[in-house]
Design a protein around this motif. Structure first.
Motif, PDB file in Angstrom:
ATOM      1  N   MET A 138      -7.663   6.892  -3.077  1.00  0.00           N
ATOM      2  CA  MET A 138      -7.899   6.971  -1.527  1.00  0.00           C
ATOM      3  C   MET A 138      -6.910   7.738  -1.062  1.00  0.00           C
ATOM      4  SD  MET A 138      -8.888   2.947  -0.623  1.00  0.00           S
ATOM      5  CE  MET A 138     -10.435   2.198  -1.230  1.00  0.00           C
ATOM      6  N   HIS A 139      -5.554   7.537  -1.265  1.00  0.00           N
ATOM      7  CA  HIS A 139      -4.775   8.255  -0.610  1.00  0.00           C
ATOM      8  C   HIS A 139      -4.661   9.710  -0.981  1.00  0.00           C
ATOM      9  CE1 HIS A 139      -0.430   8.669   1.152  1.00  0.00           C
ATOM     10  NE2 HIS A 139      -0.197   9.263  -0.008  1.00  0.00           N
ATOM     11  N   TYR A 179     -15.212   0.246   2.780  1.00  0.00           N
ATOM     12  CA  TYR A 179     -14.994   1.020   4.088  1.00  0.00           C
ATOM     13  C   TYR A 179     -13.335   0.355   4.741  1.00  0.00           C
ATOM     14  CZ  TYR A 179     -15.283   2.152   8.876  1.00  0.00           C
ATOM     15  OH  TYR A 179     -15.157   2.360  10.125  1.00  0.00           O
ATOM     16  N   TRP A 180     -13.303  -0.863   4.741  1.00  0.00           N
ATOM     17  CA  TRP A 180     -12.254  -1.478   5.280  1.00  0.00           C
ATOM     18  C   TRP A 180     -10.970  -1.188   4.571  1.00  0.00           C
ATOM     19  CZ3 TRP A 180     -13.055  -2.701   9.975  1.00  0.00           C
ATOM     20  CH2 TRP A 180     -14.419  -3.195  10.388  1.00  0.00           C
ATOM     21  N   GLU A 181     -10.972  -1.320   3.348  1.00  0.00           N
ATOM     22  CA  GLU A 181      -9.763  -0.671   2.525  1.00  0.00           C
ATOM     23  C   GLU A 181      -9.430   0.760   2.835  1.00  0.00           C
ATOM     24  OE1 GLU A 181      -6.969  -1.924  -0.197  1.00  0.00           O
ATOM     25  OE2 GLU A 181      -8.359  -3.083   0.955  1.00  0.00           O
ATOM     26  N   LEU A 182     -10.330   1.541   3.080  1.00  0.00           N
ATOM     27  CA  LEU A 182     -10.032   3.038   3.327  1.00  0.00           C
ATOM     28  C   LEU A 182      -9.408   2.999   4.938  1.00  0.00           C
ATOM     29  CD1 LEU A 182     -13.426   4.739   2.287  1.00  0.00           C
ATOM     30  CD2 LEU A 182     -10.988   5.320   1.373  1.00  0.00           C
ATOM     31  N   MET A 183      -9.696   2.255   5.906  1.00  0.00           N
ATOM     32  CA  MET A 183      -9.303   1.823   7.043  1.00  0.00           C
ATOM     33  C   MET A 183      -7.748   1.715   6.712  1.00  0.00           C
ATOM     34  SD  MET A 183     -11.382   2.511   9.820  1.00  0.00           S
ATOM     35  CE  MET A 183     -10.870   1.380  11.013  1.00  0.00           C
ATOM     36  N   ALA A 223      -7.896  -4.374  10.751  1.00  0.00           N
ATOM     37  CA  ALA A 223      -8.814  -4.193   9.574  1.00  0.00           C
ATOM     38  C   ALA A 223      -8.373  -5.159   8.382  1.00  0.00           C
ATOM     39  CB  ALA A 223      -8.507  -2.568   8.986  1.00  0.00           C
ATOM     40  N   SER A 224      -7.180  -5.286   8.118  1.00  0.00           N
ATOM     41  CA  SER A 224      -6.794  -6.270   7.278  1.00  0.00           C
ATOM     42  C   SER A 224      -7.329  -7.593   7.483  1.00  0.00           C
ATOM     43  CB  SER A 224      -5.284  -6.493   7.146  1.00  0.00           C
ATOM     44  OG  SER A 224      -5.052  -7.528   6.073  1.00  0.00           O
ATOM     45  N   LEU A 275       0.770  -1.150   0.122  1.00  0.00           N
ATOM     46  CA  LEU A 275       0.154   0.216   0.097  1.00  0.00           C
ATOM     47  C   LEU A 275       0.863   1.280   0.027  1.00  0.00           C
ATOM     48  CD1 LEU A 275      -2.731  -1.102   2.795  1.00  0.00           C
ATOM     49  CD2 LEU A 275      -2.982  -0.930   0.091  1.00  0.00           C
ATOM     50  N   ILE A 276       1.675   1.297   0.638  1.00  0.00           N
ATOM     51  CA  ILE A 276       3.025   2.325   0.699  1.00  0.00           C
ATOM     52  C   ILE A 276       3.768   2.567  -0.574  1.00  0.00           C
ATOM     53  CG2 ILE A 276       4.767   3.381   1.725  1.00  0.00           C
ATOM     54  CD1 ILE A 276       4.510   1.763   4.437  1.00  0.00           C
TER      55      ILE A 276
END
Length: 233
Positions: free
Chosen positions: A186-187, A113-117, A62-63, A35-36
């Motif tokens: 998202m980022h 929602y969880w991916e945004l978390m 969350a993952s 993700l980074i």
């Protein structure tokens, strides 16, 4: 229980969800590295270690929740849709894949929602950012689930660890551009990030480097899921 992992009723989806929930806690550092890299393009490990432990625990939980529920929804919905469509083609692998596409599109709103978390750790999940992320997430899951079940059926004679990791590697390649678009949108929110901007700005070297870390993340995660399933289920 059938050997292809897409078995009848809720028992196998629940089984796969339990395995993936457990595996995802331990594979979180690899996922966060992906993700980074997708969002910032910075040296992954230096950025990874700069994140507080509390934030890592939040991201790991969350993952587990997102990936565990994803496994349940993708297997359960794919099976139910497969029953409704009732073998629309003469090829079982293609039927499995088409049902997977529909299952991914249906489950995408739940996963957003969880991916945004995970992507926006420590930031509130608001309605505007959820809306911005919705289309990339639905396409990402539709392409991934379709590819996953297509390959999973082709390799139905192999162990869960081999089938799942191979299917995840193939699906990661197929939905890579949608995954990068999802993460960047998202980022960078509220700055708009279009799909065509991501496609036009991605060079072959960038595509391969993104696939290397994404393929590692999901292949490793699904290999662990399959290994837990083979050993304990």
């Amino acid at each position: 229980m059938t050997n292809d992992g897409s078995t009848r009723g809720a028992s196998v989806p629940l089984e796969n969800a339990t395995c993936r929930f457990s595996a995802s806690f331990f594979t979180w550092p690899v996922e966060k590295s992906k993700l980074i890299f997708q969002a910032e393009g910075v040296p992954v490990f230096s950025r990874l270690f700069a994140i507080p432990l509390r934030s890592h625990l939040q991201g790991a939980l969350a993952s587990c929740t997102q990936r565990g529920s994803s496994a349940f929804l993708m297997f359960y919905l794919q099976h139910e849709i497969n029953i409704i469509t009732n073998n629309v083609t003469p090829y079982k692998a293609l039927d499995e894949g088409l049902a997977g596409v529909l299952a991914g599109l249906v489950s995408g709103p739940f996963h957003t929602y969880w991916e945004l978390m995970k992507v926006r750790i420590g930031q509130p999940v608001t309605i505007p950012v959820y809306r911005a992320a919705l289309a990339p997430m639905m396409l990402r899951h539709g392409v991934f689930d379709g590819s996953f079940f297509f390959v999973n059926e082709i390799l139905s004679e192999y162990s869960s660890a081999v089938r799942f990791s191979s299917a995840a590697a193939a699906a990661s390649f197929c939905n890579l551009v949608f995954d990068v678009w999802k993460t960047q949108r998202m980022h960078r929110f509220p700055q708009p990030t279009s799909f065509w901007f991501v496609v036009s700005s991605m060079r072959m070297s960038s595509f391969l480097s993104n696939y290397a870390i994404k393929g590692l993340d999901l292949s490793f995660n699904w290999f662990m899921v399959g290994l837990i399933k083979d050993c304990f289920m």
